[in-house]
Design an enzyme around this catalytic site. Structure first.
Site, short mmCIF file in Angstrom:
data_model
loop_
_atom_site.label_atom_id
_atom_site.label_comp_id
_atom_site.label_asym_id
_atom_site.label_seq_id
_atom_site.Cartn_x
_atom_site.Cartn_y
_atom_site.Cartn_z
CG ASN A 167 -46.18 2.64 -53.24
OD1 ASN A 167 -45.48 1.96 -53.24
ND2 ASN A 167 -46.58 3.86 -52.61
CB SER A 212 -32.45 12.13 -67.32
OG SER A 212 -32.57 11.95 -68.64
CG ASP A 269 -60.51 18.51 -59.21
OD1 ASP A 269 -59.92 17.43 -59.57
OD2 ASP A 269 -60.19 19.05 -58.01
CE LYS A 297 -51.46 11.33 -50.25
NZ LYS A 297 -51.18 11.26 -51.46
CB SER A 324 -45.88 12.64 -55.65
OG SER A 324 -46.61 12.09 -56.78
CG ASN A 343 -49.48 6.17 -52.36
OD1 ASN A 343 -49.08 5.06 -52.38
ND2 ASN A 343 -49.02 6.79 -53.47
CE1 TYR A 385 -45.09 -0.66 -43.52
CE2 TYR A 385 -46.61 -0.16 -45.08
CZ TYR A 385 -45.54 -0.32 -44.98
OH TYR A 385 -44.38 0.11 -45.57
C1 LIG Z 1 -51.58 11.76 -52.80
C2 LIG Z 1 -50.88 11.75 -53.86
C3 LIG Z 1 -50.72 12.63 -54.88
C4 LIG Z 1 -51.69 13.96 -54.67
O1 LIG Z 1 -51.32 14.68 -53.38
P1 LIG Z 1 -52.48 15.64 -52.64
O2 LIG Z 1 -51.86 16.17 -51.70
O3 LIG Z 1 -53.51 14.86 -52.65
O4 LIG Z 1 -52.55 16.78 -53.86
C5 LIG Z 1 -49.89 12.85 -55.87
N1 LIG Z 1 -49.14 11.68 -55.96
C6 LIG Z 1 -49.07 10.52 -55.27
C7 LIG Z 1 -48.11 9.27 -55.54
C8 LIG Z 1 -50.04 10.54 -54.11
O5 LIG Z 1 -49.99 9.41 -53.31
#
Ligand SMILES: *Cc1c(COP(=O)(O)O)cnc(C)c1O
Length: 317
Positions: free
Chosen positions: A302, A24, A206, A49, A299, A76, A111
Site C-alpha cells: 500500500n 527473480s 529502536d 495485517k 509485508s 495497514n 470498509y
Molecule cells: C505493520 C507493518 C510492518 C511492521 O509490522 P510489525 O508487526 O509492527 O513489526 C511492516 N510492513 C508493513 C507493510 C506493515 O503494514
C-alpha cells in the site's frame, strides 16, 4: 505460541489468501543465491495485517462483537481491522495519524470504519485510544502487542515454510515486532536451523538497539519513508519473543529501501510499499550475504501514487 499460530492458520484457511511466492533470476544471479519472496502485498487489504486482525476479531465473544472494536494504526492494521469488521459484521473505530498515506485512510473509511484522526506531532495515539476506551464499550485490538495478532502474523512464515521447507533463512521487516516475533516462533518450531533476521530502517532502529542492548529503546515518530515501521518501540510480548527467537537485527538506509522498491517495480513488476521492501534492501545493500535458499517476506503493497512517483523518478535501472 506455536500452537496458537497453528490454530490461527486453521481459522484463516478459508478467508485469507494463500499468497504467491515469486523469484527473480536477475536477482539470484546478482546475489549468487536463490531468493524466494512471500508476497503479502497480494494478501487481502494489501498487507499481512489481515491475518492478525481476522484471528483476533474472530475469537471475540458475541457480546464483544456486538459492542464493536477499536484500533490505532498508521495504516495497514487500520485497513485490516476495518475490512475484517465488515466481513464479520463488527463495528470498527480506528484512530489514525493525520499524516498517514491517503490511500490507507481512504480505504479504511471505504470498509465502513469510523476514522478518528490525530496529530502525531502533538498527540500520542495510545492516549487518544485510551480516552475513547473510557467513554465506550469497545474492545481494543492493538497493532502488534497482542497474542492473537502475533499468532495471526506468524501464519505468513508458517505457510511459507510449508510450501518451501528448505529455506535456511527468513528475513522480515520489523516495526512493533508482531510480524517478526510470529515469524521467528513459526520458523524455529518448524525448522530449528532456519536463521531469522529482522530488518529496520536506520532512521527507525529502536528494535535493533533494544535487541543488541537487552534494554527497550524508544524512538517516537521516526522520519523514515517506511511508514509501516514508524512504531516507537517493541511491545511487552514482542520484545522477549524477538530476543529469544530472532538471530539478528539489521538496518538499511532510506536509499537502499527506495532502490528495493524500484527493483520490485521495474524488474519484478510488483508494487511494494517501502516497509515491504526492507528485506530486499538488506540483500541488495550487502547487509545480509545470502547463501542457498533464502526467504524474504514482502509485508505489504500500500503506497501512495505520489510516493511511488517520487521513488521511481529518483533513479532508474
Ligand atoms: C505493520 C507493518 C510492518 C511492521 O509490522 P510489525 O508487526 O509492527 O513489526 C511492516 N510492513 C508493513 C507493510 C506493515 O503494514
Amino acid at each position: 505460541m506455536f500452537e496458537k499460530i497453528q490454530s490461527a492458520y486453521q481459522r484463516l484457511s478459508h478467508v485469507a489468501h494463500k499468497t504467491p511466492v515469486l523469484t527473480s533470476s536477475t536477482l539470484n544471479k546478482q546475489l549468487g543465491a536463490t531468493i524466494y519472496f512471500k508476497c503479502e502485498n497480494f494478501q487481502r487489504v494489501g498487507a499481512f495485517k489481515f491475518r492478525g486482525a481476522f484471528n483476533s476479531i474472530a475469537q471475540l465473544s458475541d457480546e464483544q462483537k456486538k459492542c464493536g472494536v477499536l484500533a490505532y494504526s498508521s495504516g495497514n492494521h487500520a485497513q485490516a481491522i476495518a475490512c475484517v469488521g465488515q466481513l464479520l459484521g463488527v463495528a470498527t473505530t480506528i484512530v489514525m495519524p493525520n499524516d498517514a498515506p491517503v490511500t490507507k485512510i481512504a480505504s479504511t473509511k471505504g470498509y465502513g470504519a469510523t476514522v478518528i484522526e490525530y496529530d502525531p506531532q502533538t498527540q500520542q495515539r495510545e492516549k487518544v485510544a485510551e480516552e475513547l476506551l473510557h467513554e465506550t464499550q469497545l474492545t481494543l485490538i492493538p497493532p502488534f502487542d497482542h497474542e492473537s495478532v502475533i499468532a495471526g502474523q506468524g501464519t505468513v512464515a508458517y505457510e511459507f515454510l510449508q510450501s518451501h521447507p528448505s529455506l535456511n533463512t527468513i528475513i522480515a521487516p520489523c516495526g512493533g515486532g508482531g510480524l517478526l516475533s510470529g515469524t521467528a516462533v513459526a520458523a524455529k518450531n518448524m525448522q530449528p536451523t532456519c536463521q531469522v533476521y529482522g530488518i529496520e530502517p536506520e532512521l527507525a532502529n529502536d528494535a535493533t538497539l533494544s535487541f543488541k542492548t537487552g534494554k527497550l529503546h524508544v524512538k517516537p515518530n521516526p522520519p523514515t519513508i517506511a511508514d509501516g515501521t514508524r512504531t516507537a518501540c517493541l511491545g511487552q510480548l514482542t520484545f522477549p519473543l524477538i530476543q529469544t527467537y530472532v538471530d539478528d537485527m539489521l538496518t538499511v538506509s532510506e536509499d537502499a529501501i527506495k532502490a528495493a522498491v524500484r527493483f520490485f517495480y521495474y524488474r519484478m513488476k510488483i508494487v511494494v510499499e517501502p516497509s515491504g521492501a526492507l528485506g530486499l534492501a538488506a540483500l541488495m545493500s550487502g547487509v545480509i550475504k545470502p547463501q542457498g535458499e533464502v526467504g524474504v517476506i514482502i509485508s505489504g503493497g500500500n503506497i501512495d501514487a505520489n510516493t511511488m512517483i517520487d521513488i521511481l523518478s529518483e533513479k532508474s535501472f
